[in-house]
Design an enzyme around this catalytic site. Structure first.
Site, short mmCIF file in Angstrom:
data_model
loop_
_atom_site.label_atom_id
_atom_site.label_comp_id
_atom_site.label_asym_id
_atom_site.label_seq_id
_atom_site.Cartn_x
_atom_site.Cartn_y
_atom_site.Cartn_z
N ASP A 151 -0.21 -6.02 0.41
CA ASP A 151 -1.47 -6.39 -0.21
C ASP A 151 -1.22 -7.66 -1.02
OD1 ASP A 151 -3.18 -4.26 0.65
OD2 ASP A 151 -2.09 -2.94 -0.71
N CYS B 60 0.86 -1.17 0.00
CA CYS B 60 0.00 0.00 0.00
C CYS B 60 0.91 1.23 0.00
CB CYS B 60 -0.90 0.00 1.24
SG CYS B 60 -1.83 1.53 1.43
#
Length: 164
Positions: free
Chosen positions: A62, A55
């Site tokens: 992620d 992120c």
């Protein structure tokens, strides 16, 4: 990353026992080889269930499964180079949608395919999953129309989500 007609002898990653893995975005890892079946249209599909990126705001990881499908023309992406390239997103901070578009742009530049689509199915974080999808059809060909139709019909029948 240059678009060229590579022969099998130009492939450097496949079979290399000394492969070095980089986790910093690097499109130069991608390699091609010549499509031996240029006389017909066909799909090549890659499923990559271990995609990770960061992120750009929180720097938390992620995770996603990526689906990459394309109809080659002259050049095809070599699968080990694609794997190394996708690994290079590990420390790359970008939004899900940007990662998927970057991957599509890099593969279009590399191969100049007739058709390409990239779909990222990210695991939920904060109670929401994000599934960006992008496609491309070569301008002036039937694949341009197919891409527009496919985008308009994309995810009309979404799968059952069971928290992945």
């Amino acid at each position: 990353m240059t678009r060229q007609n590579n022969s099998i002898s130009d492939i450097t990653h496949l079979g290399n026992q000394g492969t070095e893995y980089t986790f910093d975005y690097n499109p130069n890892l991608l390699e091609t080889f010549e499509n031996q079946n240029q006389h017909r249209d066909y799909f090549v599909k890659f499923n990559f269930p271990e995609f990770t990126t960061l992120c750009p705001i929180t720097h938390q990881p992620d995770f996603a499964t990526l689906y990459i499908s394309y109809v080659p023309e002259i050049n095809m992406v070599e699968s080990k180079s694609l794997k190394l390239y996708l690994f290079s997103f590990r420390n790359h901070g970008d939004f899900h949608e940007d990662c998927i578009n970057t991957i599509a742009d890099d593969l279009i530049k590399l191969m100049d395919p007739k058709y390409l689509e990239v779909w990222g199915k990210f695991t939920p974080r904060g109670g929401i999953s994000i599934d960006p999808y992008v496609n491309y059809g070569k301008k002036g060909t039937k694949w341009e129309t197919i891409a527009a139709d496919r985008l308009a019909q994309h995810d009309m029948y979404p799968e059952k989500i069971d928290n992945r």
